[in-house]
Write an enzyme that holds these catalytic residues in place. Structure first.
Site, PDB file in Angstrom:
ATOM      1  N   ASP B 149       0.839  -1.201   0.000  1.00 26.52           N
ATOM      2  CA  ASP B 149       0.000   0.000   0.000  1.00 26.52           C
ATOM      3  C   ASP B 149       0.876   1.255   0.000  1.00 26.52           C
ATOM      4  O   ASP B 149       0.547   2.261  -0.635  1.00 26.52           O
ATOM      5  CB  ASP B 149      -0.913   0.010   1.227  1.00 26.52           C
ATOM      6  CG  ASP B 149      -1.784  -1.232   1.290  1.00 26.52           C
ATOM      7  OD1 ASP B 149      -1.967  -1.784   2.394  1.00 26.52           O
ATOM      8  OD2 ASP B 149      -2.262  -1.665   0.225  1.00 26.52           O
ATOM      9  N   HIS B 177      -5.027  -3.606   5.875  1.00 25.99           N
ATOM     10  CA  HIS B 177      -4.574  -3.919   4.520  1.00 25.99           C
ATOM     11  C   HIS B 177      -5.713  -4.454   3.654  1.00 25.99           C
ATOM     12  O   HIS B 177      -5.642  -5.555   3.108  1.00 25.99           O
ATOM     13  CB  HIS B 177      -3.414  -4.918   4.591  1.00 25.99           C
ATOM     14  CG  HIS B 177      -2.825  -5.281   3.252  1.00 25.99           C
ATOM     15  ND1 HIS B 177      -2.308  -4.339   2.386  1.00 25.99           N
ATOM     16  CD2 HIS B 177      -2.704  -6.481   2.622  1.00 25.99           C
ATOM     17  CE1 HIS B 177      -1.883  -4.953   1.288  1.00 25.99           C
ATOM     18  NE2 HIS B 177      -2.109  -6.252   1.404  1.00 25.99           N
TER      19      HIS B 177
END
Lengths: 324, 327
Positions: B149, B177
């Site tokens: 990310d 996540h």
């Protein structure tokens, strides 16, 4: 451009190339799956743009390429030699070479697809047909043999640093045509038995992996590593202008007419793997054959006739077809 | 000896991840474990000319693979297909992770455990609960890898504004996540957010949150992010090794951790939100987590993202923890 980018070698190779600072645009071409691989790689935080091109988009993929790396084709299964792949891979390489002649005739072409001893002549003959062949710009990647040499030598003598110890490997890229010049490694003190073992292991390192994978493929990750190493060296020299870089590679000997005149007249070989110095133009100089031990001379004597056959096979695949 | 084990080494992420780890000078032994194909991958990688020794371990060889490991990286499990959320993977991957965690407890209870297998928001609590059962849980040593990310954030930001260098610009990403639990703190990037319209900010945030879906869709059934995940996973693992083996100080990565890894810094956050796990910037030390950096000052926009993330995370964490505690 990576041709065969969605394959077992192509994917990790493309991952490594995505990390290069010399590449501004990485184009991935394959008959299937290239757009998905491109989307994946495009998320990595380096500057290059990544594009994916499918079967019908080869011209677009190759348009304006500086360098084309070709891992495309089928891998070996247990029991197969690299030559057994010829029937399938020769046609693939021919088609890609046609594409290069059409879209990026001045590109550096780096061939991984086996059997390299024959596929490099195929590329050359197709480019010649289009008046676009520059022997300084076409390379067969034999770097994995060098990588294996460095590693296997370290396994036998761990005072030798595998990372920094470069081994010159001459000849070709399959079995008996692979001639590692182990006698030139500084301070090496291998016995005859050890040299035999090492040489055999280096020559058949590919078979070792094919066997261990038991039908699941051939060397992919180590080939990606070696392919990326070679490609980076070419880019460092041709883009960044770095001088003095040397790698063993399988080339057409006309890349250095003067340096290879004596060798060619003696052996009648058009192609041979040797230490090459890179320059902006690709091959700057092909180094003369290093001093060989008596043992290495016998290896070379066995390699030459085999190479001749491989080269003729690759060349004839194109020249015979054009006679029809 | 610094032994690093990759569990799921023959998979789509495992193979390129193992290739990247093979190039590290800090690893002496690289053990590849998978239910099939690990010996072949090991033979392949073992030819690379770096010093580390590579071994391949099949299904019945998990204990030998994990024995005395310094670090265990876990990409094992199944990937998403188009239309699936990371949570849909839970049923299959939860069992795989629990089994591996049992193996870690038995063979290398002091190892650093780096979890890639989705859904990370739930699989990290699974690892923790299994280790707790064996009395070997150290919150400073268990990490969910959310680095992709951060990588996506850096890259997508540079696509919106090319004067931002994707390689050197680190973005803090907090929360979890998956989808709405991914909260990129773009307001911390110097001279960036001010130049965006609300539409651009929405689009960019959404792209970071659903970057995984973008790849799943592009692969059209052929898988999810593998190469970029290998890159991100290797980056995180190697940074942690720099701190724990080479003892380099001051290294920071965003990572999904159990907040007891730094009780002092997180006490008030934990009390306020009732969350045991959260991704935050973590400073590494020899012990693993040295310090969890406090939640940075966020914009009003980012506060709404956080407010949406908290309840989703709570559900994910409970699902993971109870998979073990209810069993």
């Amino acid at each position: 451009v990576v041709c065969g980018a969605a394959g077992g070698i192509g994917q990790p190779l493309s991952l490594l190339l995505k990390q290069s600072e010399h590449i501004t645009h990485l184009a991935l071409y394959d008959v299937v799956n290239a757009p998905g691989v491109a989307a994946d790689l495009s998320h990595i935080n380096t500057r290059s743009t990544v594009t994916g091109h499918g079967k019908e988009a080869m011209d677009e993929a190759l348009q304006g390429a500086h360098t084309v790396v070709i891992p495309a084709g089928v891998p070996r299964k247990p029991g197969m030699t690299r030559d057994d792949l010829f029937k399938i891979n020769a046609g693939i390489i021919r088609d890609l070479s046609e594409g290069i002649a059409r879209n990026c005739p001045g590109a550096f072409v780096l061939v991984i697809s086996n059997p390299v001893n024959s596929t490099v002549p195929i590329v050359a003959e197709v480019l010649k047909q289009h008046g676009a062949f520059d022997p300084r710009r076409v390379f067969g990647i034999s770097t994995l043999d060098v990588v294996r040499s460095s590693r296997f030598v370290y396994e036998l003598d761990n005072s030798i640093d595998p990372k920094s110890t470069r081994v010159t490997v001459i000849g070709g890229h399959s079995g008996v045509t692979i001639v590692p010049v182990l006698s030139q490694i500084p301070k090496q003190k291998f016995t005859k038995d050890q040299l035999d073992l090492l040489t055999h292991r280096i020559q058949y390192g590919g078979d070792e992996v094919v066997k261990a994978k038991d039908g699941a493929g051939s060397a992919t990750l180590s080939m990606a590593y070696a392919g990326a190493r070679f490609t980076s060296a070419v880019l460092e020299a041709t883009v960044a202008g770095k001088a003095g870089l040397v790698e063993s590679t399988y080339v057409n000997l006309h890349a250095d007419e003067e340096g290879t005149a004596a060798f060619r007249s003696k052996t009648h070989l058009e192609y041979f793997a040797q230490d090459v110095e890179f320059g902006r133009e690709g091959v700057s100089k092909i180094r003369p054959l290093p001093e060989l031990s008596a043992y290495e001379q016998t290896l070379l004597d066995a390699a030459i006739p085999e190479l001749k056959v491989n080269i003729a096979k690759g060349t004839a695949f194109i020249t015979d077809a054009s006679k029809i | 000896m610094v032994k690093v084990v990759v569990c799921g080494a023959a998979g789509g992420i495992g193979q390129p991840l193992s290739l990247l780890l093979k190039q590290s000078d800090l690893i002496t032994d690289l053990a590849l474990y998978d239910v099939v194909n690990a010996p072949g991958v090991a033979a392949d990688l073992s030819h690379i000319n770096t010093k580390s020794k590579v071994t391949g371990h099949g299904k019945d060889d998990m204990d030998a693979a994990l024995k005395d490991a310094h670090t265990v990286v876990i990409p094992a499990g199944v990937p998403r297909k188009p239309g699936m959320t990371r949570d849909d993977l839970f049923k299959i991957n939860a069992g795989i992770i629990a089994t591996l965690a049992e193996g870690v407890a038995k063979n290398c209870p002091g190892a650093f455990v780096l979890v890639i297998s989705n859904p990370v928001n739930s699989t990290v609590p699974i690892v923790a609960e299994v280790l707790k059962k064996h009395g070997v849980f150290n919150p400073k040593k268990v990490f969910g890898i959310s680095t992709l990310d951060v990588v996506r954030s850096s890259r997508f930001v540079s696509e919106v504004n090319p004067s931002v260098d994707p390689k050197t610009t680190r973005v803090t990403v907090v929360g979890g996540h998956s989808g709405v639990t991914i909260v990129p703190i773009l307001s911390k990037i110097p001279d960036f957010v001010e130049g965006l319209s609300k539409e651009q900010l929405d689009a960019l945030t959404h792209r970071i949150q659903y970057g995984g879906d973008e790849v799943v869709k592009a692969k059209d059934g052929a898988g999810s992010a593998t190469l970029s995940m290998a890159y991100a996973g290797a980056r995180f693992a190697l940074t942690l090794l720099e701190a724990t083996v080479a003892e380099k100080t001051g290294l920071i990565e965003s990572s999904y951790v159990n907040l007891d890894a730094d009780v002092e810094s997180t006490a008030s956050f934990k009390a306020k939100h009732g969350l045991d796990y959260f991704a935050l910037d973590v400073e590494f030390g020899k012990e693993g987590v040295k310090h969890i950096l406090p939640l940075p000052q966020v914009s009003a926009y980012e506060q709404t993202l956080l407010d949406a993330a908290y309840p989703e995370l709570k559900a994910n964490i409970t699902k993971g923890a109870s998979f073990v505690t209810s069993a």
